[in-house]
Design a protein around this motif. Structure first.
Motif, PDB file in Angstrom:
ATOM      1  N   ILE A  78       0.839  -1.112   0.079  1.00  0.00           N
ATOM      2  CA  ILE A  78       0.011   0.098  -0.070  1.00  0.00           C
ATOM      3  C   ILE A  78       0.815   1.242   0.018  1.00  0.00           C
ATOM      4  CG2 ILE A  78      -1.647   1.214   1.328  1.00  0.00           C
ATOM      5  CD1 ILE A  78      -2.734  -1.395   2.263  1.00  0.00           C
ATOM      6  N   SER A  79       1.895   1.143   0.729  1.00  0.00           N
ATOM      7  CA  SER A  79       2.658   2.333   0.771  1.00  0.00           C
ATOM      8  C   SER A  79       3.554   2.468  -0.461  1.00  0.00           C
ATOM      9  CB  SER A  79       3.854   2.168   2.052  1.00  0.00           C
ATOM     10  OG  SER A  79       4.810   3.104   1.758  1.00  0.00           O
ATOM     11  N   PHE A  80       4.014   1.477  -1.222  1.00  0.00           N
ATOM     12  CA  PHE A  80       4.565   1.631  -2.587  1.00  0.00           C
ATOM     13  C   PHE A  80       3.200   2.511  -3.540  1.00  0.00           C
ATOM     14  CE2 PHE A  80       5.300   0.056  -6.843  1.00  0.00           C
ATOM     15  CZ  PHE A  80       6.614   0.641  -7.074  1.00  0.00           C
ATOM     16  N   ALA A  81       2.237   1.888  -3.484  1.00  0.00           N
ATOM     17  CA  ALA A  81       1.181   2.389  -4.397  1.00  0.00           C
ATOM     18  C   ALA A  81       0.790   3.957  -4.239  1.00  0.00           C
ATOM     19  CB  ALA A  81      -0.048   1.603  -4.191  1.00  0.00           C
ATOM     20  N   THR A  82       0.727   4.179  -2.633  1.00  0.00           N
ATOM     21  CA  THR A  82       0.613   5.842  -2.375  1.00  0.00           C
ATOM     22  C   THR A  82       1.794   6.650  -2.845  1.00  0.00           C
ATOM     23  OG1 THR A  82       0.985   5.393  -0.196  1.00  0.00           O
ATOM     24  CG2 THR A  82      -1.190   5.223  -0.682  1.00  0.00           C
ATOM     25  N   THR A  83       2.966   5.983  -2.700  1.00  0.00           N
ATOM     26  CA  THR A  83       4.293   6.944  -3.030  1.00  0.00           C
ATOM     27  C   THR A  83       4.014   7.220  -4.367  1.00  0.00           C
ATOM     28  OG1 THR A  83       5.379   5.947  -1.187  1.00  0.00           O
ATOM     29  CG2 THR A  83       6.589   7.210  -2.843  1.00  0.00           C
ATOM     30  N   ALA A  84       3.653   6.108  -5.488  1.00  0.00           N
ATOM     31  CA  ALA A  84       3.707   6.505  -6.786  1.00  0.00           C
ATOM     32  C   ALA A  84       2.802   7.466  -7.170  1.00  0.00           C
ATOM     33  CB  ALA A  84       3.434   4.889  -7.569  1.00  0.00           C
ATOM     34  N   LEU A  85       1.527   7.229  -6.242  1.00  0.00           N
ATOM     35  CA  LEU A  85       0.290   8.201  -6.486  1.00  0.00           C
ATOM     36  C   LEU A  85       0.824   9.547  -6.468  1.00  0.00           C
ATOM     37  CD1 LEU A  85      -2.661   8.820  -7.380  1.00  0.00           C
ATOM     38  CD2 LEU A  85      -3.112   8.482  -4.669  1.00  0.00           C
ATOM     39  N   PHE A  86       1.436   9.827  -5.108  1.00  0.00           N
ATOM     40  CA  PHE A  86       2.012  11.075  -4.630  1.00  0.00           C
ATOM     41  C   PHE A  86       3.071  11.507  -5.793  1.00  0.00           C
ATOM     42  CE2 PHE A  86       1.126  10.152  -0.045  1.00  0.00           C
ATOM     43  CZ  PHE A  86      -0.145  10.734  -0.160  1.00  0.00           C
ATOM     44  N   LEU A  87       3.756  10.891  -6.267  1.00  0.00           N
ATOM     45  CA  LEU A  87       4.721  11.323  -7.361  1.00  0.00           C
ATOM     46  C   LEU A  87       4.012  11.791  -8.660  1.00  0.00           C
ATOM     47  CD1 LEU A  87       7.686   8.770  -6.975  1.00  0.00           C
ATOM     48  CD2 LEU A  87       7.631  11.126  -6.156  1.00  0.00           C
ATOM     49  N   VAL A  88       2.828  11.031  -8.957  1.00  0.00           N
ATOM     50  CA  VAL A  88       2.331  11.428 -10.199  1.00  0.00           C
ATOM     51  C   VAL A  88       1.663  12.887  -9.840  1.00  0.00           C
ATOM     52  CG1 VAL A  88      -0.039  10.946 -11.518  1.00  0.00           C
ATOM     53  CG2 VAL A  88       1.988   9.259 -11.160  1.00  0.00           C
ATOM     54  N   VAL A  89       1.108  12.979  -8.720  1.00  0.00           N
ATOM     55  CA  VAL A  89       0.393  14.169  -8.314  1.00  0.00           C
ATOM     56  C   VAL A  89       1.525  15.287  -8.098  1.00  0.00           C
ATOM     57  CG1 VAL A  89      -0.730  15.622  -6.484  1.00  0.00           C
ATOM     58  CG2 VAL A  89      -1.282  13.198  -7.096  1.00  0.00           C
ATOM     59  N   LEU A  90       2.744  15.061  -7.763  1.00  0.00           N
ATOM     60  CA  LEU A  90       3.833  16.073  -7.815  1.00  0.00           C
ATOM     61  C   LEU A  90       4.066  16.552  -9.227  1.00  0.00           C
ATOM     62  CD1 LEU A  90       6.472  17.357  -6.309  1.00  0.00           C
ATOM     63  CD2 LEU A  90       7.394  15.125  -7.277  1.00  0.00           C
ATOM     64  N   LEU A  91       4.302  15.481 -10.085  1.00  0.00           N
ATOM     65  CA  LEU A  91       4.663  15.879 -11.301  1.00  0.00           C
ATOM     66  C   LEU A  91       3.655  16.682 -12.160  1.00  0.00           C
ATOM     67  CD1 LEU A  91       6.299  12.602 -12.758  1.00  0.00           C
ATOM     68  CD2 LEU A  91       7.339  14.619 -12.178  1.00  0.00           C
ATOM     69  N   ALA A  92       2.272  16.373 -11.863  1.00  0.00           N
ATOM     70  CA  ALA A  92       0.965  17.123 -12.376  1.00  0.00           C
ATOM     71  C   ALA A  92       1.215  18.537 -11.806  1.00  0.00           C
ATOM     72  CB  ALA A  92      -0.062  16.537 -12.205  1.00  0.00           C
ATOM     73  N   SER A  93       1.365  18.639 -10.629  1.00  0.00           N
ATOM     74  CA  SER A  93       1.347  20.127  -9.751  1.00  0.00           C
ATOM     75  C   SER A  93       2.468  20.798 -10.356  1.00  0.00           C
ATOM     76  CB  SER A  93       1.395  19.896  -8.256  1.00  0.00           C
ATOM     77  OG  SER A  93       1.660  21.071  -7.770  1.00  0.00           O
ATOM     78  N   ARG A  94       3.832  20.211 -10.479  1.00  0.00           N
ATOM     79  CA  ARG A  94       4.713  20.862 -11.081  1.00  0.00           C
ATOM     80  C   ARG A  94       4.624  21.315 -12.467  1.00  0.00           C
ATOM     81  NH1 ARG A  94      10.125  22.004  -9.813  1.00  0.00           N
ATOM     82  NH2 ARG A  94      11.455  22.257 -11.641  1.00  0.00           N
ATOM     83  N   GLY A  95       3.850  20.520 -13.302  1.00  0.00           N
ATOM     84  CA  GLY A  95       3.503  20.968 -14.569  1.00  0.00           C
ATOM     85  C   GLY A  95       2.537  22.234 -14.742  1.00  0.00           C
ATOM     86  N   LEU A  96       1.530  22.320 -13.524  1.00  0.00           N
ATOM     87  CA  LEU A  96       0.490  23.115 -13.976  1.00  0.00           C
ATOM     88  C   LEU A  96       1.155  24.632 -13.047  1.00  0.00           C
ATOM     89  CD1 LEU A  96      -2.448  20.962 -12.893  1.00  0.00           C
ATOM     90  CD2 LEU A  96      -2.085  22.191 -14.967  1.00  0.00           C
ATOM     91  N   THR A  97       1.889  24.535 -11.989  1.00  0.00           N
ATOM     92  CA  THR A  97       2.509  25.601 -11.271  1.00  0.00           C
ATOM     93  C   THR A  97       3.872  26.199 -11.834  1.00  0.00           C
ATOM     94  OG1 THR A  97       3.295  24.427  -9.461  1.00  0.00           O
ATOM     95  CG2 THR A  97       0.813  25.257  -9.179  1.00  0.00           C
ATOM     96  N   GLY A  98       4.600  25.157 -12.196  1.00  0.00           N
ATOM     97  CA  GLY A  98       5.928  25.648 -12.636  1.00  0.00           C
ATOM     98  C   GLY A  98       6.901  25.392 -11.408  1.00  0.00           C
ATOM     99  N   ASN A  99       6.429  24.972 -10.239  1.00  0.00           N
ATOM    100  CA  ASN A  99       7.220  24.881  -9.145  1.00  0.00           C
ATOM    101  C   ASN A  99       6.946  23.717  -8.189  1.00  0.00           C
ATOM    102  OD1 ASN A  99       5.261  25.818  -7.484  1.00  0.00           O
ATOM    103  ND2 ASN A  99       6.170  27.820  -7.264  1.00  0.00           N
TER     104      ASN A  99
END
Length: 113
Positions: free
Chosen positions: A83-104
């Motif tokens: 479960i921790s591996f899956a949530t970490t992968a989800l958080f990394l995807v959200v991180l990349l999407a957030s960085r793409g939208l906000t630029g930081n």
């Protein structure tokens, strides 16, 4: 042995909390991962630290609780790792999407430099 495991749990918890309070998203994700490792180690150690003990009793063996290791914490930790591996992968995807939208990669989306 118990002192070493307790110190490892304390170091992982302290490092995880410190990283959770950082302003960058990647540091928060690593902090969450460290906290999950600390909780997994705590749950695993609650099943009694036995070296060389069987987790399952043999047929005909007397059920002495001091003669075997408890398999339930091991199963819980194995499930928590997945479960921790899956949530970490989800958080990394959200991180990349957030960085793409906000630029930081700041948690609140603003650049504080």
């Amino acid at each position: 042995m118990e002192l070493i495991v307790s110190l490892a749990i304390a170091v992982l918890t302290g490092s995880g909390v410190w990283l959770l309070l950082r302003p960058r998203t990647f540091q928060v994700i690593i902090g969450l991962a460290l906290l999950s490792y600390a909780v997994n180690l705590f749950i695993f150690s609650m099943g009694r630290l036995k070296v060389g003990a069987a987790a399952v009793l043999e047929k005909g063996q007397i059920a002495d609780p001091h003669a075997f290791a408890d398999p339930l914490p091991q199963a819980l930790v194995l499930t928590a790792i997945v479960i921790s591996f899956a949530t970490t992968a989800l958080f990394l995807v959200v991180l990349l999407a957030s960085r793409g939208l906000t630029g930081n990669d700041h948690v609140d989306g603003r650049d504080h430099e």
